[in-house]
Write a protein that holds these residues in place. Structure first.
Motif, short mmCIF file in Angstrom:
data_model
loop_
_atom_site.label_atom_id
_atom_site.label_comp_id
_atom_site.label_asym_id
_atom_site.label_seq_id
_atom_site.Cartn_x
_atom_site.Cartn_y
_atom_site.Cartn_z
N VAL A 10 34.14 51.11 50.21
CA VAL A 10 33.73 50.36 49.03
C VAL A 10 34.98 49.89 48.30
O VAL A 10 36.04 50.51 48.41
N ARG A 11 34.85 48.79 47.60
CA ARG A 11 35.96 48.25 46.82
C ARG A 11 35.64 48.44 45.35
O ARG A 11 34.57 48.05 44.89
N ILE A 12 36.59 49.03 44.62
CA ILE A 12 36.42 49.25 43.19
C ILE A 12 37.21 48.19 42.45
O ILE A 12 38.41 47.99 42.71
N THR A 13 36.54 47.50 41.55
CA THR A 13 37.21 46.54 40.68
C THR A 13 37.29 47.14 39.30
O THR A 13 36.26 47.48 38.68
N THR A 14 38.51 47.32 38.82
CA THR A 14 38.70 47.95 37.51
C THR A 14 38.42 46.94 36.40
O THR A 14 38.26 45.74 36.65
N THR A 15 38.37 47.42 35.18
CA THR A 15 38.10 46.54 34.03
C THR A 15 39.20 45.50 33.84
O THR A 15 38.96 44.44 33.24
N SER A 16 40.40 45.77 34.41
CA SER A 16 41.51 44.80 34.31
C SER A 16 41.52 43.84 35.49
O SER A 16 42.37 42.95 35.57
N GLY A 17 40.58 44.03 36.45
CA GLY A 17 40.49 43.13 37.59
C GLY A 17 41.23 43.58 38.83
O GLY A 17 41.13 42.96 39.89
N VAL A 18 42.01 44.65 38.76
CA VAL A 18 42.72 45.20 39.92
C VAL A 18 41.70 45.88 40.83
O VAL A 18 40.76 46.51 40.35
N THR A 19 41.89 45.77 42.15
CA THR A 19 40.96 46.37 43.10
C THR A 19 41.67 47.39 43.98
O THR A 19 42.86 47.28 44.26
N PHE A 20 40.91 48.40 44.41
CA PHE A 20 41.37 49.35 45.41
C PHE A 20 40.14 49.90 46.14
O PHE A 20 39.00 49.66 45.71
N SER A 21 40.35 50.60 47.24
CA SER A 21 39.26 51.02 48.12
C SER A 21 39.03 52.52 48.05
O SER A 21 39.94 53.30 47.76
N ALA A 22 37.79 52.90 48.35
CA ALA A 22 37.41 54.32 48.44
C ALA A 22 36.50 54.52 49.62
O ALA A 22 35.66 53.66 49.93
N ALA A 23 36.65 55.65 50.29
CA ALA A 23 35.76 56.01 51.40
C ALA A 23 34.55 56.72 50.81
O ALA A 23 34.48 57.95 50.75
N SER A 24 33.59 55.94 50.33
CA SER A 24 32.45 56.47 49.59
C SER A 24 31.26 55.56 49.77
O SER A 24 31.42 54.38 50.13
N GLY A 25 30.08 56.09 49.51
CA GLY A 25 28.88 55.27 49.55
C GLY A 25 28.34 55.00 48.16
O GLY A 25 27.25 54.42 48.02
N THR A 26 29.07 55.41 47.12
CA THR A 26 28.59 55.26 45.74
C THR A 26 28.85 53.84 45.25
O THR A 26 30.00 53.37 45.28
N LEU A 27 27.80 53.17 44.82
CA LEU A 27 27.90 51.77 44.38
C LEU A 27 27.54 51.64 42.91
O LEU A 27 26.83 52.47 42.35
N GLY A 28 28.03 50.56 42.29
CA GLY A 28 27.71 50.29 40.89
C GLY A 28 28.81 50.73 39.95
O GLY A 28 29.98 50.81 40.34
#
Length: 352
Positions: A248-266
């Motif tokens: 999954v790709r996490i987009t932070t409140t500042s717009g920076v993205t990074f990845s996590a090996a997870s199935g949690t969305l939202g």
């Protein structure tokens, strides 16, 4: 085995509420929590000092919820030892045996046996006031163990000791548990106690248990933001996750993205340890999916390690050896790359 079922105890305006947990045979179980979480109230309820308003305490299949404290097969050690100043060491250790009307000859045998185990034979005739903190703690431990309890209850037993003595007592507690086979329920706020002793841990907050698990699993996978912050996890970042291939790709409140090996969305809170972040002067080839460029904000010595605080579009913390920090010539304003694996990132749904 000790089993707590839906236990609630109220003392004035404060309550421990709906507590359920198990301490297995020969297990070292540690309860962590901030001051005022209810740890002492819980352990004193198990000891019989307080009676619960609801729920059950079951020990080896026997319901002891309403059993008098002296009739419960538990031993208890307090932070301040609570030795009787008018009794010598031998008399302190034998006190519970006398209350149980154990014959004098047998009392002497049991006292000598437990003093041999704890290597305090030489203290038997001394008064409590003449003992060091570590010696008083051993005597208090002997007084609890001589009763051959099914469960040993420890209420912040190492907090009053200096660093070296506390380390020696941790080793002693581990040795005693191994030799006696006694299950231990230990409450503390020292993480060093957890790493040195615990098989499993529970986290308490505001009178409730909020997470139970094996030590490593709880530290790697906190149940909520409170647990992550309480355990001192270095990086806690708010963002939104969405499916991105096998991760999954996490987009932070500042717009920076990074990845996590997870199935949690939202909407999520991402957590990962500062030790999992590698710093370098340039990107390098690795299996890690995340490599973010940023600026050093601060370099803080922490004993044998250095905490490096970065701005990578969001605040990020790394923990390095002093040698690594020197080799990278880190100081405020230096540009640096932070690399960490997607598998190191744990996601907590917002609202958990």
């Amino acid at each position: 085995m000790l089993r707590i079922e839906s236990l609630t105890t109220s003392l004035g305006d404060f309550s421990v509420r709906d507590i359920s947990l198990e301490v297995r045979d020969n297990e070292y179980f540690v309860i962590l929590g901030p001051t005022g979480a209810g740890k002492s109230v819980l352990i004193e309820t198990i000891a019989g000092i307080h009676f619960p308003s609801s729920g059950r305490i079951v020990l080896d299949g026997r319901d002891v919820t309403r059993t008098a404290p002296w009739s419960r097969p538990v031993g208890m050690v307090y932070q301040d030892y609570m030795l009787f100043p008018h009794l010598d060491v031998g008399e302190n250790i034998a006190f519970g045996l006398r209350q149980r009307r154990v014959p004098a000859a047998r009392r002497r045998e049991q006292v000598i046996e437990i003093c041999g185990l704890l290597e305090i034979d030489h203290l038997l005739g001394r008064s409590p006031g003449s003992l060091s903190g570590g010696e008083q703690q051993r005597v208090a431990l002997a007084r609890a163990l001589v009763l051959e309890p099914k469960v040993l209850l420890l209420d912040e037993p190492l907090s009053a000791l200096d660093g070296p003595t506390r380390e020696r007592m941790r080793a002693e507690l581990s040795r005693v548990r191994r030799l006696t086979g006694t299950a231990v329920l230990h409450i503390t706020h020292h993480f060093e106690d957890v790493f040195a002793l615990a098989d499993r841990i529970a986290i308490m907050r505001d009178g409730r248990i909020v997470q139970v698990g094996e030590t490593g699993d709880v530290f790697l996978h906190p149940a909520d933001r409170f647990v992550a912050e309480f355990l001192g996890i270095g990086n806690i970042i708010r963002g939104r996750s969405e499916r991105f291939g096998s991760v999954v790709r996490i987009t932070t409140t500042s717009g920076v993205t990074f990845s996590a090996a997870s199935g949690t969305l939202g909407e999520v809170v991402a957590t990962f340890h500062a030790e999992d972040v590698i710093l370098s002067g340039a990107p390098f080839a690795s299996s890690a999916r995340n490599c973010l460029e940023g600026e050093v904000l601060g370099v803080v010595p922490c004993g044998s390690t250095i905490q490096v605080r970065l701005d990578v579009g969001f605040p990020l913390t790394a923990l390095l050896t002093r040698e690594s920090c020197h080799d990278l010539a880190l100081s405020p304003g230096v540009r640096i790359f932070a690399t960490f694996k997607a598998s190191a990132v744990h996601l907590i749904p917002v609202g958990s």
